[in-house]
Design a protein around this motif. Structure first.
Motif, short mmCIF file in Angstrom:
data_model
loop_
_atom_site.label_atom_id
_atom_site.label_comp_id
_atom_site.label_asym_id
_atom_site.label_seq_id
_atom_site.Cartn_x
_atom_site.Cartn_y
_atom_site.Cartn_z
N HIS A 123 -112.48 -31.48 -10.41
CA HIS A 123 -113.10 -32.39 -9.46
C HIS A 123 -114.52 -32.67 -9.93
CE1 HIS A 123 -114.28 -34.38 -5.79
NE2 HIS A 123 -115.34 -33.60 -5.73
N ARG A 124 -114.93 -33.91 -9.79
CA ARG A 124 -116.31 -34.23 -10.15
C ARG A 124 -116.96 -34.98 -9.00
NH1 ARG A 124 -117.08 -39.51 -11.20
NH2 ARG A 124 -115.32 -40.71 -11.89
N SER A 125 -118.24 -34.69 -8.83
CA SER A 125 -119.05 -35.45 -7.89
C SER A 125 -120.06 -36.23 -8.72
CB SER A 125 -119.74 -34.51 -6.90
OG SER A 125 -120.70 -33.73 -7.56
N VAL A 126 -120.99 -36.86 -8.08
CA VAL A 126 -121.98 -37.64 -8.81
C VAL A 126 -122.83 -36.73 -9.69
CG1 VAL A 126 -123.97 -39.15 -8.57
CG2 VAL A 126 -122.03 -39.43 -7.07
N LYS A 127 -123.20 -35.56 -9.19
CA LYS A 127 -124.09 -34.66 -9.92
C LYS A 127 -123.38 -33.53 -10.66
CE LYS A 127 -128.26 -35.13 -7.16
NZ LYS A 127 -129.29 -34.39 -6.41
N HIS A 128 -122.28 -33.01 -10.12
CA HIS A 128 -121.69 -31.78 -10.64
C HIS A 128 -120.21 -31.95 -10.95
CE1 HIS A 128 -125.36 -29.65 -9.72
NE2 HIS A 128 -125.33 -30.17 -8.51
N ILE A 129 -119.67 -30.96 -11.64
CA ILE A 129 -118.23 -30.92 -11.94
C ILE A 129 -117.72 -29.52 -11.62
CG2 ILE A 129 -118.54 -30.35 -14.39
CD1 ILE A 129 -116.10 -32.40 -14.78
N TYR A 130 -116.52 -29.45 -11.08
CA TYR A 130 -115.93 -28.21 -10.63
C TYR A 130 -114.52 -28.09 -11.21
CZ TYR A 130 -119.44 -29.21 -7.06
OH TYR A 130 -120.60 -29.54 -6.40
N ALA A 131 -114.12 -26.87 -11.55
CA ALA A 131 -112.76 -26.63 -12.05
C ALA A 131 -112.28 -25.29 -11.53
CB ALA A 131 -112.74 -26.65 -13.57
N GLN A 132 -111.00 -25.23 -11.24
CA GLN A 132 -110.42 -23.96 -10.79
C GLN A 132 -108.97 -23.86 -11.24
OE1 GLN A 132 -110.68 -23.70 -6.55
NE2 GLN A 132 -109.93 -25.77 -6.23
N ILE A 133 -108.52 -22.64 -11.43
CA ILE A 133 -107.14 -22.38 -11.81
C ILE A 133 -106.43 -21.83 -10.58
CG2 ILE A 133 -105.63 -21.01 -13.26
CD1 ILE A 133 -107.64 -21.36 -15.48
N ILE A 134 -105.32 -22.48 -10.21
CA ILE A 134 -104.64 -22.21 -8.95
C ILE A 134 -103.17 -21.86 -9.19
CG2 ILE A 134 -104.03 -23.20 -6.70
CD1 ILE A 134 -106.34 -25.22 -7.23
N ASP A 135 -102.68 -20.85 -8.48
CA ASP A 135 -101.26 -20.53 -8.43
C ASP A 135 -100.72 -21.16 -7.15
OD1 ASP A 135 -98.73 -19.53 -8.40
OD2 ASP A 135 -99.31 -17.44 -8.62
N ASP A 136 -99.99 -22.25 -7.28
CA ASP A 136 -99.51 -22.99 -6.11
C ASP A 136 -98.42 -22.23 -5.35
OD1 ASP A 136 -101.17 -25.24 -6.18
OD2 ASP A 136 -99.97 -26.12 -7.77
N GLU A 137 -97.66 -21.38 -6.02
CA GLU A 137 -96.61 -20.64 -5.34
C GLU A 137 -97.20 -19.65 -4.33
OE1 GLU A 137 -94.40 -18.95 -8.56
OE2 GLU A 137 -93.15 -20.74 -8.77
N LYS A 138 -98.29 -18.98 -4.71
CA LYS A 138 -98.92 -18.00 -3.84
C LYS A 138 -100.07 -18.62 -3.03
CE LYS A 138 -97.92 -14.17 -6.91
NZ LYS A 138 -98.52 -13.18 -7.81
N GLY A 139 -100.59 -19.74 -3.50
CA GLY A 139 -101.71 -20.38 -2.82
C GLY A 139 -103.03 -19.68 -3.10
N HIS A 140 -103.16 -19.10 -4.30
CA HIS A 140 -104.37 -18.36 -4.66
C HIS A 140 -105.14 -19.07 -5.76
CE1 HIS A 140 -103.48 -14.84 -2.27
NE2 HIS A 140 -102.26 -14.81 -2.77
N THR A 141 -106.46 -19.01 -5.68
CA THR A 141 -107.33 -19.47 -6.75
C THR A 141 -107.66 -18.25 -7.60
OG1 THR A 141 -108.24 -21.20 -5.36
CG2 THR A 141 -109.52 -20.57 -7.28
N LEU A 142 -107.41 -18.35 -8.90
CA LEU A 142 -107.56 -17.20 -9.78
C LEU A 142 -108.84 -17.22 -10.60
CD1 LEU A 142 -103.87 -17.20 -10.96
CD2 LEU A 142 -104.87 -15.78 -9.18
N ALA A 143 -109.33 -18.39 -10.95
CA ALA A 143 -110.57 -18.49 -11.73
C ALA A 143 -111.30 -19.77 -11.34
CB ALA A 143 -110.26 -18.49 -13.22
N VAL A 144 -112.63 -19.69 -11.34
CA VAL A 144 -113.45 -20.83 -10.92
C VAL A 144 -114.63 -20.97 -11.87
CG1 VAL A 144 -114.86 -21.78 -9.07
CG2 VAL A 144 -112.87 -20.44 -8.51
#
Length: 129
Positions: free
Chosen positions: A43-64
């Motif tokens: 995801h990017r906004s005007v100033k920053h950028i964000y990234a995350q690794i997600i396990d959709d089966e469990k609904g968990h974010t593993l790394a950000v």
């Protein structure tokens, strides 16, 4: 919206958001993170950028990782270089947790510019798309 029957500003914004939502759904229809291949969401906004690794089966974010992280924020570099560093940092953090294979989710953003640089940085960091 107070303007009924006329095309006012709020109606234009509703149309813009609806188009974004359609693009996001079109991408997410094809991209799903399983335990074998996790989803790298960008995801990017005007100033920053964000990234995350997600396990959709469990609904968990593993790394950000984001451009707000201390390691990246200290280097005063252009946005594209920051995006590449975010990708490399995310790859490093995911490697520490044993994650190698991911599927890239660009959201509603086009695969160009900072989103592309993030993907290149993640690939150079060792993630397999």
């Amino acid at each position: 919206c107070e303007k009924k029957g006329r095309k006012g500003r709020c109606e234009i914004m509703e149309g813009k958001d609806a188009k974004r939502q359609k693009r996001r759904e079109r991408v997410r229809k094809k991209v799903y993170g399983t335990s074998d291949r996790l989803r790298l969401s960008a995801h990017r906004s005007v100033k920053h950028i964000y990234a995350q690794i997600i396990d959709d089966e469990k609904g968990h974010t593993l790394a950000v990782a984001s451009s707000l992280d201390k390691e990246i924020r200290e280097t005063n570099s252009p946005k594209r270089e920051e995006a590449k560093k975010v990708g490399e940092l995310l790859a490093k953090r995911s490697k520490e947790k044993g994650i190698e294979k991911v599927v890239f989710d660009r959201g509603f953003h086009p695969f160009s510019g900072r989103i592309k640089e993030l993907a290149i940085g993640a690939k150079e960091g060792g993630l397999i798309f």
